[in-house]
Design a protein around this motif. Structure first.
Motif, mmCIF file in Angstrom:
data_model
loop_
_atom_site.group_PDB
_atom_site.id
_atom_site.type_symbol
_atom_site.label_atom_id
_atom_site.label_comp_id
_atom_site.label_asym_id
_atom_site.label_seq_id
_atom_site.Cartn_x
_atom_site.Cartn_y
_atom_site.Cartn_z
ATOM 1 N N ALA A 25 24.525 56.664 69.432
ATOM 2 C CA ALA A 25 24.222 57.614 68.354
ATOM 3 C C ALA A 25 24.933 57.223 67.064
ATOM 4 N N LYS A 26 25.223 55.921 66.909
ATOM 5 C CA LYS A 26 25.966 55.420 65.745
ATOM 6 C C LYS A 26 27.262 56.205 65.543
ATOM 7 N N ASN A 27 27.854 56.598 66.675
ATOM 8 C CA ASN A 27 29.132 57.325 66.678
ATOM 9 C C ASN A 27 29.071 58.636 65.895
ATOM 10 N N ALA A 28 27.922 59.303 65.976
ATOM 11 C CA ALA A 28 27.809 60.636 65.385
ATOM 12 C C ALA A 28 28.815 61.560 66.052
ATOM 13 N N LEU A 29 29.353 62.475 65.271
ATOM 14 C CA LEU A 29 30.416 63.338 65.757
ATOM 15 C C LEU A 29 29.922 64.266 66.868
ATOM 16 N N SER A 30 30.711 64.376 67.907
ATOM 17 C CA SER A 30 30.442 65.294 69.007
ATOM 18 C C SER A 30 31.724 66.046 69.298
ATOM 19 N N SER A 52 51.778 52.831 63.109
ATOM 20 C CA SER A 52 50.561 52.873 62.306
ATOM 21 C C SER A 52 49.392 53.217 63.221
ATOM 22 N N VAL A 53 48.296 53.615 62.596
ATOM 23 C CA VAL A 53 47.082 53.966 63.339
ATOM 24 C C VAL A 53 45.903 53.245 62.697
ATOM 25 N N VAL A 54 45.027 52.706 63.525
ATOM 26 C CA VAL A 54 43.768 52.141 63.053
ATOM 27 C C VAL A 54 42.638 52.985 63.623
ATOM 28 N N LEU A 55 41.735 53.424 62.754
ATOM 29 C CA LEU A 55 40.558 54.184 63.157
ATOM 30 C C LEU A 55 39.331 53.312 62.972
ATOM 31 N N THR A 56 38.535 53.154 64.030
ATOM 32 C CA THR A 56 37.358 52.306 63.955
ATOM 33 C C THR A 56 36.250 52.895 64.812
ATOM 34 N N GLY A 57 35.121 52.210 64.879
ATOM 35 C CA GLY A 57 33.987 52.671 65.665
ATOM 36 C C GLY A 57 33.473 51.580 66.574
ATOM 37 N N ALA A 58 32.859 51.969 67.686
ATOM 38 C CA ALA A 58 32.321 51.018 68.651
ATOM 39 C C ALA A 58 30.875 50.658 68.307
ATOM 40 N N GLY A 59 30.455 49.496 68.788
ATOM 41 C CA GLY A 59 29.043 49.121 68.703
ATOM 42 C C GLY A 59 28.523 48.793 67.325
ATOM 43 N N GLY A 60 29.393 48.363 66.426
ATOM 44 C CA GLY A 60 28.935 47.949 65.108
ATOM 45 C C GLY A 60 28.669 49.069 64.132
ATOM 46 N N ALA A 61 29.165 50.262 64.415
ATOM 47 C CA ALA A 61 29.046 51.390 63.485
ATOM 48 C C ALA A 61 30.376 52.114 63.420
ATOM 49 N N CYS A 63 30.732 55.750 61.775
ATOM 50 C CA CYS A 63 30.351 57.126 62.114
ATOM 51 C C CYS A 63 29.182 57.549 61.239
ATOM 52 N N ALA A 64 28.135 58.064 61.877
ATOM 53 C CA ALA A 64 26.940 58.504 61.150
ATOM 54 C C ALA A 64 26.981 59.988 60.815
ATOM 55 N N VAL A 115 28.663 57.184 57.040
ATOM 56 C CA VAL A 115 27.955 58.075 56.126
ATOM 57 C C VAL A 115 28.184 59.531 56.508
ATOM 58 N N ALA A 116 27.892 60.424 55.547
ATOM 59 C CA ALA A 116 28.043 61.869 55.756
ATOM 60 C C ALA A 116 29.450 62.150 56.291
ATOM 61 N N GLY A 117 29.573 62.736 57.469
ATOM 62 C CA GLY A 117 30.897 63.032 58.019
ATOM 63 C C GLY A 117 31.761 61.808 58.189
ATOM 64 N N GLY A 118 31.145 60.626 58.338
ATOM 65 C CA GLY A 118 31.931 59.398 58.420
ATOM 66 C C GLY A 118 32.644 59.109 57.113
ATOM 67 N N THR A 119 31.932 59.274 55.986
ATOM 68 C CA THR A 119 32.567 59.095 54.680
ATOM 69 C C THR A 119 33.591 60.190 54.420
ATOM 70 N N GLU A 120 33.380 61.373 54.985
ATOM 71 C CA GLU A 120 34.353 62.449 54.805
ATOM 72 C C GLU A 120 35.650 62.149 55.566
ATOM 73 N N ILE A 121 35.548 61.687 56.812
ATOM 74 C CA ILE A 121 36.743 61.287 57.557
ATOM 75 C C ILE A 121 37.456 60.153 56.828
ATOM 76 N N LEU A 122 36.676 59.211 56.300
ATOM 77 C CA LEU A 122 37.246 58.062 55.597
ATOM 78 C C LEU A 122 38.207 58.505 54.495
#
Length: 266
Positions: A25-30, A52-61, A63-64, A115-122
């Protein structure tokens, strides 16, 4: 070490790596992802061996954004997660870094959709690295929604207001190069290498005095909205005690002895 089916937690030396893990789901928030994220921030805050902390996403995305099925009340699986949210109705905002600021530096490693919530978390992260094909944007207005994760407040404080308003009001996508040009991210790297670069930056931070690092981060955010006079006063209140620490003495001694310092958070 925590984690859920949609959020994995790993250690890379002194760095805690949190991975949004819902690639189908392109790491859409759940809800499982949000609970795992919040627990990850708490773990980083409470574990003094984490620097330190690194925040990333799996599968080439990255967060959508919010899962719109979840937003309509579907797909919020797991009674244990619903119980967590009921016990702390603010949990999702803390997870998204709207109502929580980790005391350790947070580095975002972005590939693909952010994008969307992903850019907000960013916007709640401190240092941002993206692959050259990454996509950014706040799409909420195109769906008749409001970017309530903090973007109407934070974005204009992080990039020039004209760019913030364009991103907020058009709902259009931004390339990584454009995001870097307006100051939303700091590094654009070849696709597939964002995590590697983020971990390299984390290693540089981890080599520094942890008390100094945390005090510097706190001072930057504390003084952001102060007058210059008040901010300079606040900086002294944060900074002077660092000079009296054993770590400060170790840093000077290691420099004189031409060896790497051994910091003990003391």
């Amino acid at each position: 070490m925590g984690g859920t089916e949609h959020l994995t937690v790993q250690r890379e030396g002194a760095t805690l790596v949190l991975t949004l893990n819902r690639p189908e789901a392109k790491n859409a928030l759940s809800l499982p992802m949000l609970v795992g994220l919040y627990d990850g921030w708490v773990e980083a805050d409470e574990d003094d061996t984490v620097r330190s902390v690194v925040l990333t996403g799996a599968g080439g995305a990255f967060c959508a954004g919010m899962d719109l099925k979840a937003l309509s009340g579907k797909g919020m699986e797991g009674q244990q997660y619903r119980d967590r949210l009921k016990a702390d109705p603010d949990l999702h905002w803390k997870a998204m870094l709207r109502h929580h600021r980790p005391r350790k530096p947070v580095i975002a490693a972005v590939e693909g959709h952010c994008v969307a919530g992903g850019t907000e978390i960013l916007q709640g992260t401190d240092i941002r690295v993206a692959g050259e094909s990454a996509t950014f944007g706040l799409f909420e207005v195109k769906r008749g929604l409001f970017p309530i994760g903090g973007s109407t407040v934070r974005l204009q404080r992080q990039i020039p207001r004209t760019h913030a308003l364009e991103m907020l009001l058009t709902g259009r996508p931004y390339t990584a190069d454009e995001a870097a040009r307006i100051g939303l991210i700091g590094h654009v790297v070849p696709d597939g290498t964002a995590l590697e670069r983020a971990l390299a930056i984390a290693e540089q931070i981890n080599a520094c005095g942890p008390l100094a690092v945390e005090a510097v981060k706190a001072s930057v955010y504390e003084t952001a909205e102060m007058t210059e006079a008040d901010a300079l006063k606040s900086e002294l209140e944060r900074g002077w005690p660092i000079f009296d620490t054993a770590d400060a003495k170790e840093g000077a001694r290691a420099f004189a002895e031409k060896r790497p310092p051994v910091y003990r958070r003391a």
